[in-house]
Design a protein around this motif. Structure first.
Motif, PDB file in Angstrom:
ATOM      1  N   LEU A   1      35.014  25.182  10.620  1.00  0.00           N
ATOM      2  CA  LEU A   1      35.293  26.088  11.728  1.00  0.00           C
ATOM      3  C   LEU A   1      34.182  26.078  12.762  1.00  0.00           C
ATOM      4  CD1 LEU A   1      37.017  29.039   9.855  1.00  0.00           C
ATOM      5  CD2 LEU A   1      38.027  27.062  11.004  1.00  0.00           C
ATOM      6  N   SER A   2      32.994  25.704  12.349  1.00  0.00           N
ATOM      7  CA  SER A   2      31.922  25.487  13.314  1.00  0.00           C
ATOM      8  C   SER A   2      32.321  24.377  14.283  1.00  0.00           C
ATOM      9  CB  SER A   2      30.624  25.110  12.586  1.00  0.00           C
ATOM     10  OG  SER A   2      29.648  24.667  13.497  1.00  0.00           O
ATOM     11  N   GLY A   3      32.917  23.317  13.739  1.00  0.00           N
ATOM     12  CA  GLY A   3      33.404  22.234  14.591  1.00  0.00           C
ATOM     13  C   GLY A   3      34.512  22.696  15.518  1.00  0.00           C
ATOM     14  N   THR A   4      35.415  23.525  14.989  1.00  0.00           N
ATOM     15  CA  THR A   4      36.508  24.057  15.812  1.00  0.00           C
ATOM     16  C   THR A   4      35.956  24.892  16.965  1.00  0.00           C
ATOM     17  OG1 THR A   4      37.882  24.181  13.809  1.00  0.00           O
ATOM     18  CG2 THR A   4      38.657  25.370  15.755  1.00  0.00           C
ATOM     19  N   MET A   5      34.989  25.738  16.661  1.00  0.00           N
ATOM     20  CA  MET A   5      34.404  26.609  17.685  1.00  0.00           C
ATOM     21  C   MET A   5      33.677  25.803  18.756  1.00  0.00           C
ATOM     22  SD  MET A   5      33.078  29.358  14.882  1.00  0.00           S
ATOM     23  CE  MET A   5      32.226  30.511  15.916  1.00  0.00           C
ATOM     24  N   ARG A   6      33.013  24.756  18.336  1.00  0.00           N
ATOM     25  CA  ARG A   6      32.317  23.898  19.297  1.00  0.00           C
ATOM     26  C   ARG A   6      33.324  23.264  20.268  1.00  0.00           C
ATOM     27  NH1 ARG A   6      27.294  21.205  19.465  1.00  0.00           N
ATOM     28  NH2 ARG A   6      26.708  22.019  17.406  1.00  0.00           N
ATOM     29  N   ALA A   7      34.448  22.802  19.724  1.00  0.00           N
ATOM     30  CA  ALA A   7      35.465  22.162  20.561  1.00  0.00           C
ATOM     31  C   ALA A   7      36.109  23.166  21.517  1.00  0.00           C
ATOM     32  CB  ALA A   7      36.523  21.510  19.681  1.00  0.00           C
ATOM     33  N   CYS A   8      36.405  24.372  21.023  1.00  0.00           N
ATOM     34  CA  CYS A   8      37.010  25.408  21.878  1.00  0.00           C
ATOM     35  C   CYS A   8      36.060  25.800  23.000  1.00  0.00           C
ATOM     36  CB  CYS A   8      37.369  26.638  21.047  1.00  0.00           C
ATOM     37  SG  CYS A   8      38.743  26.406  19.901  1.00  0.00           S
ATOM     38  N   THR A   9      34.794  25.996  22.659  1.00  0.00           N
ATOM     39  CA  THR A   9      33.804  26.395  23.652  1.00  0.00           C
ATOM     40  C   THR A   9      33.648  25.326  24.730  1.00  0.00           C
ATOM     41  OG1 THR A   9      32.603  27.697  21.995  1.00  0.00           O
ATOM     42  CG2 THR A   9      31.407  27.107  23.994  1.00  0.00           C
ATOM     43  N   LYS A  10      33.681  24.070  24.320  1.00  0.00           N
ATOM     44  CA  LYS A  10      33.557  22.965  25.279  1.00  0.00           C
ATOM     45  C   LYS A  10      34.694  23.007  26.310  1.00  0.00           C
ATOM     46  CE  LYS A  10      32.700  17.957  25.395  1.00  0.00           C
ATOM     47  NZ  LYS A  10      33.650  17.586  26.443  1.00  0.00           N
TER      48      LYS A  10
ATOM     49  N   ALA B   1      33.039  33.098   9.392  1.00  0.00           N
ATOM     50  CA  ALA B   1      33.503  31.918  10.128  1.00  0.00           C
ATOM     51  C   ALA B   1      34.954  32.060  10.555  1.00  0.00           C
ATOM     52  CB  ALA B   1      33.329  30.666   9.274  1.00  0.00           C
ATOM     53  N   SER B   2      35.804  32.558   9.667  1.00  0.00           N
ATOM     54  CA  SER B   2      37.227  32.650   9.990  1.00  0.00           C
ATOM     55  C   SER B   2      37.493  33.669  11.096  1.00  0.00           C
ATOM     56  CB  SER B   2      38.044  32.989   8.739  1.00  0.00           C
ATOM     57  OG  SER B   2      37.606  34.218   8.166  1.00  0.00           O
ATOM     58  N   GLU B   3      36.734  34.754  11.111  1.00  0.00           N
ATOM     59  CA  GLU B   3      36.921  35.758  12.149  1.00  0.00           C
ATOM     60  C   GLU B   3      36.265  35.326  13.457  1.00  0.00           C
ATOM     61  OE1 GLU B   3      35.646  39.471  10.453  1.00  0.00           O
ATOM     62  OE2 GLU B   3      37.264  39.464   8.954  1.00  0.00           O
ATOM     63  N   ALA B   4      35.115  34.689  13.360  1.00  0.00           N
ATOM     64  CA  ALA B   4      34.422  34.209  14.557  1.00  0.00           C
ATOM     65  C   ALA B   4      35.229  33.115  15.254  1.00  0.00           C
ATOM     66  CB  ALA B   4      33.037  33.693  14.187  1.00  0.00           C
ATOM     67  N   ALA B   5      35.793  32.209  14.478  1.00  0.00           N
ATOM     68  CA  ALA B   5      36.564  31.107  15.066  1.00  0.00           C
ATOM     69  C   ALA B   5      37.798  31.631  15.789  1.00  0.00           C
ATOM     70  CB  ALA B   5      36.964  30.111  13.981  1.00  0.00           C
ATOM     71  N   TRP B   6      38.450  32.619  15.205  1.00  0.00           N
ATOM     72  CA  TRP B   6      39.615  33.218  15.859  1.00  0.00           C
ATOM     73  C   TRP B   6      39.200  33.832  17.193  1.00  0.00           C
ATOM     74  CZ3 TRP B   6      44.820  33.507  15.298  1.00  0.00           C
ATOM     75  CH2 TRP B   6      45.497  34.488  16.005  1.00  0.00           C
ATOM     76  N   TYR B   7      38.093  34.555  17.197  1.00  0.00           N
ATOM     77  CA  TYR B   7      37.598  35.189  18.411  1.00  0.00           C
ATOM     78  C   TYR B   7      37.266  34.146  19.471  1.00  0.00           C
ATOM     79  CZ  TYR B   7      34.504  37.819  21.541  1.00  0.00           C
ATOM     80  OH  TYR B   7      33.918  38.383  22.654  1.00  0.00           O
ATOM     81  N   VAL B   8      36.566  33.100  19.083  1.00  0.00           N
ATOM     82  CA  VAL B   8      36.142  32.067  20.027  1.00  0.00           C
ATOM     83  C   VAL B   8      37.341  31.349  20.632  1.00  0.00           C
ATOM     84  CG1 VAL B   8      34.982  29.830  20.219  1.00  0.00           C
ATOM     85  CG2 VAL B   8      33.853  31.725  19.051  1.00  0.00           C
TER      86      VAL B   8
ATOM     87  N   ASP C   1      40.427  32.515  20.881  1.00  0.00           N
ATOM     88  CA  ASP C   1      41.150  33.486  21.694  1.00  0.00           C
ATOM     89  C   ASP C   1      40.457  33.694  23.039  1.00  0.00           C
ATOM     90  OD1 ASP C   1      43.269  35.569  21.899  1.00  0.00           O
ATOM     91  OD2 ASP C   1      41.547  36.917  21.993  1.00  0.00           O
ATOM     92  N   GLU C   2      39.130  33.791  23.031  1.00  0.00           N
ATOM     93  CA  GLU C   2      38.393  33.968  24.276  1.00  0.00           C
ATOM     94  C   GLU C   2      38.428  32.707  25.135  1.00  0.00           C
ATOM     95  OE1 GLU C   2      35.991  37.429  25.038  1.00  0.00           O
ATOM     96  OE2 GLU C   2      38.141  36.995  25.036  1.00  0.00           O
ATOM     97  N   SER C   3      38.472  31.560  24.488  1.00  0.00           N
ATOM     98  CA  SER C   3      38.606  30.316  25.251  1.00  0.00           C
ATOM     99  C   SER C   3      39.916  30.312  26.027  1.00  0.00           C
ATOM    100  CB  SER C   3      38.549  29.106  24.318  1.00  0.00           C
ATOM    101  OG  SER C   3      37.300  29.031  23.663  1.00  0.00           O
ATOM    102  N   ILE C   4      40.981  30.749  25.361  1.00  0.00           N
ATOM    103  CA  ILE C   4      42.282  30.854  26.032  1.00  0.00           C
ATOM    104  C   ILE C   4      42.201  31.859  27.174  1.00  0.00           C
ATOM    105  CG2 ILE C   4      44.666  31.639  25.728  1.00  0.00           C
ATOM    106  CD1 ILE C   4      44.524  30.507  22.859  1.00  0.00           C
ATOM    107  N   GLN C   5      41.520  32.979  26.925  1.00  0.00           N
ATOM    108  CA  GLN C   5      41.406  34.020  27.949  1.00  0.00           C
ATOM    109  C   GLN C   5      40.648  33.513  29.186  1.00  0.00           C
ATOM    110  OE1 GLN C   5      42.958  36.833  27.618  1.00  0.00           O
ATOM    111  NE2 GLN C   5      42.281  37.821  29.502  1.00  0.00           N
ATOM    112  N   ILE C   6      39.577  32.787  28.962  1.00  0.00           N
ATOM    113  CA  ILE C   6      38.804  32.234  30.076  1.00  0.00           C
ATOM    114  C   ILE C   6      39.649  31.277  30.905  1.00  0.00           C
ATOM    115  CG2 ILE C   6      36.892  30.661  30.618  1.00  0.00           C
ATOM    116  CD1 ILE C   6      35.346  31.965  28.291  1.00  0.00           C
ATOM    117  N   MET C   7      40.466  30.503  30.220  1.00  0.00           N
ATOM    118  CA  MET C   7      41.305  29.521  30.921  1.00  0.00           C
ATOM    119  C   MET C   7      42.581  30.135  31.490  1.00  0.00           C
ATOM    120  SD  MET C   7      40.828  26.215  28.411  1.00  0.00           S
ATOM    121  CE  MET C   7      41.591  25.080  29.567  1.00  0.00           C
ATOM    122  N   GLY C   8      42.844  31.387  31.153  1.00  0.00           N
ATOM    123  CA  GLY C   8      44.001  32.084  31.713  1.00  0.00           C
ATOM    124  C   GLY C   8      45.309  31.400  31.368  1.00  0.00           C
TER     125      GLY C   8
END
Length: 630
Positions: free
Chosen positions: A324-333, A398-405, A407-414
């Motif tokens: 999930l660290s990898g997932t979060m890195r990809a979403c943030t990018k 990790a599971s809760e942080a990844a969901w948040y990240v 979700d916020e990535s989607i929010q930033i991209m509208g």
């Protein structure tokens, strides 16, 4: 490739079913052996940071310094694997196609087998790559960046499917089965959960009875939500078996683990389940009808299935944090790429405070998650046996942080983030299961709190025993008495962590130390107030768990940031800022959670919430009428 998420859709019920027995049984690493229990033997020291936190003590041996376990050789090996695995996921695997077809593409599976991705930690002499936990975490992280559905296929296979053979198999079992699941292209699965087994492991109904000639066990029953269940050739299956107590002569059913081959006959499965996410992974019900299992396929000993199951699950939880660290890195990018190019009201949106706060919190959550993954895997590589609470925390966080990240990535991209082509909607669907399997986060919070409280309670019991023979235990009694007197008059100081961290992080370390001291006092108070009944106070247990998570994660990030500062790594100052910000906010949450469990007003509110829930359940749903009255 990877135990990545160690995914087992079934794990939610699996861990729920094991919680009560796990806590009551108190695994070896949680056991406090006092001189009163074993005369003449030295007390067993538990090195778990989280376990000692429940006593208000700092045990820093497995947090400081941040582990650095890779040698030049093992680091080079990991680096050699990164490029081909990354290239495979960028050029061969198509995550969107896998999701749409609800199966991993055959070309991808062939490529993964060819890369030995299904046997990452199997010893080399048995066909695997023989990776350490830290090397494995790095591989898992890459998979999590690209395709969680594939990660689950890989994880169900090696993180749990045949993990029991790695952990408990005798030489003959390892020699027979590990090459088959590593290079023989035979899939593995972990089969524990059943339609009727929810919160009680004893409710498992699958049974295995010894044949009259004593050469086989005959198994009958079924399992539900088995990842790889429709494709697995080799399964770790748990069933009730009659076990006679040699002391009492009484026979009762106990869980035993078996290695079951589909080729034994009598093993069938249902159609693949339709799921919200991780659609590419095969999830199916598996049936066993008069399956003849040779006695040499008992895994870990007759009646020891509970221990086998728990340790399989515990052993690989860090892999979820890595994936999930990898997932979060990809979403943030993706979010950063959008924010730094999107112009609104004449400015790029990354210049606005609201977006900056989102990106900063996403980065901090990723930093904590990544730090947890490599802290725990590093300790395991050093031979630690005291990581089970920390591994549970890493899964929850990790599971809760990844969901948040995500979700916020989607929010930033509208609106763009909501579109399927962006790829984040698939990731969000895939992520939802991670808070459920491997033990629901709700159950794991209770596991952390109750196991820690049990450890703290053993100390109070030791003190009670000391008063039975005060002359022989004056030292212990006076030590405890002095602590309480000093604390009462306000002269006590928290256990210091300053010497463990870089000088620039001593203020943050002081916040953590204060939290540890207050936490220990709070645990002692609830133990005295509720005693054994604390097991029923889930409102309190959840808040203790949340406070423990915040304290442990804070210690981990200041350890990692200290290492970076000491080694003058290029990102050290950035890491320092994240560690400081995290520790400040975490300490505030700790204070609030601990105040809540001691406040009469809040405890009364817990009672109100309980009453509301009961009323809703009694009425079959929402109680109040529509405001319009019809």
């Amino acid at each position: 490739m990877i135990r990545s998420a160690k995914i087992i859709l079934q794990s939610s019920r699996t861990q729920n079913a094991l919680l009560k027995r796990f806590v009551s049984a108190s695994p070896v690493h949680c056991k406090t052996v006092t001189n009163n229990e074993k005369q003449g033997s030295a007390p067993t020291e538990d090195l778990s940071f989280t376990m000692n936190l429940f006593r208000g003590q700092v045990q820093g041996k497995e947090v400081f310094p941040y582990p650095n376990v890779l040698t030049e050789e093992t680091k080079e090996t990991a680096q050699m694997l990164v490029d081909p695995i990354t290239k495979f996921f960028e050029e061969v695997n198509d995550a969107a196609k896998n999701d749409s077809n609800e199966k991993v593409d055959d070309k991808s599976l062939e490529g993964l087998w060819d890369m030995c991705a299904f046997g990452l930690q199997v010893p080399q002499d048995l066909g695997g790559l023989g990776l350490t936990n830290t090397q494995y975490a790095r591989m898992v992280e890459i998979v999590g960046s690209y395709d969680l559905g594939v990660g689950i296929t890989l994880g169900a296979h090696q993180s749990i499917g045949f993990k029991g053979i790695l952990l408990y198999g005798n030489p003959a079992q390892k020699q027979k089965y590990l090459p088959r699941v590593t290079t023989g292209k035979e899939y593995a699965a972990f089969c524990l959960t059943e339609p009727s087994s929810g919160s009680d492991a004893g409710s498992i109904r699958t049974k295995a009875v010894l044949s009259p000639d004593g050469k086989h066990y005959i198994m009958n029953g079924s399992k539900i939500w088995i990842s790889n269940g429709g494709i697995a050739d080799i399964m770790t299956v748990f069933a009730q078996t009659p076990v006679t107590d040699p002391k009492t002569g009484k026979t009762k059913d106990k869980v035993t683990a078996f290695i079951v081959e589909r080729s034994f006959g009598g093993v069938t499965n249902g159609a693949p389940e339709k799921k919200m996410g991780i659609k590419a992974s095969n999830t199916a019900e598996v049936y066993y009808e008069d399956v003849k299992i040779p006695i040499e396929n008992v895994l870990g000993g007759v009646g020891n299935g509970f221990k086998v199951a728990m340790n399989i699950l515990n052993n690989g939880r860090f892999g979820m944090a890595a994936a999930l660290s990898g997932t979060m890195r990809a979403c943030t990018k993706k979010a950063v790429e959008f924010a730094t190019s999107r112009v609104q009201f004449g400015k790029k949106i990354d210049t606005y405070g609201g977006i900056q706060e989102k990106l900063a919190r996403m980065s901090m959550l990723h930093y904590v998650t990544e730090s947890l993954a490599y802290m725990i895997s590093g300790n395991m590589d050093k031979g630690s046996q005291h990581y089970h609470l920390e591994a549970a925390i890493s899964k929850v966080f990790a599971s809760e942080a990844a969901w948040y990240v995500c979700d916020e990535s989607i929010q930033i991209m509208g609106g763009m983030g909501f579109m399927k082509d962006t790829g984040l909607e698939r990731v969000l669907r895939d992520l939802r299961i991670f808070r459920i399997f491997e033990g629901t986060n709700d159950i794991l919070r209770l596991f952390v709190a109750l196991t820690g409280i049990q450890y703290a309670g053993a100390h109070l019991k030791e003190l009670q025993n000391a008063f039975k023979n005060p002359t022989a235990n004056l030292g212990l009694i006076f030590e405890e008495a002095s602590k309480r007197v000093v604390r009462t008059v306000g002269l006590s100081s928290p256990p210091s962590m300053d010497y463990l961290v870089h000088k620039d992080l001593t203020p943050s370390a002081s916040l953590v130390s204060k939290g540890i001291d207050t936490f220990g006092q709070s645990v002692e108070s609830v133990l005295i107030k509720y005693g054994k009944n604390i097991v029923d106070e889930q409102y309190i247990l959840n808040r203790l768990a949340n406070a423990a998570i915040d304290i442990y994660t804070s210690a981990v990030v200041i350890s990692r940031a200290s290492k970076s500062l000491n080694e003058n790594i290029s990102t050290a100052q950035h890491e320092k800022l994240m560690a400081e910000a995290w520790c400040l906010e975490a300490s505030e949450r700790v204070t609030q959670n601990l105040k809540t469990i001691s406040s009469g007003k809040n405890l009364d509110n817990f009672t109100k919430l309980s009453t509301i829930a009961k009323t809703v359940c009694e009425n079959g749903g929402t109680v109040q009428l529509n405001p319009l009255g019809f």
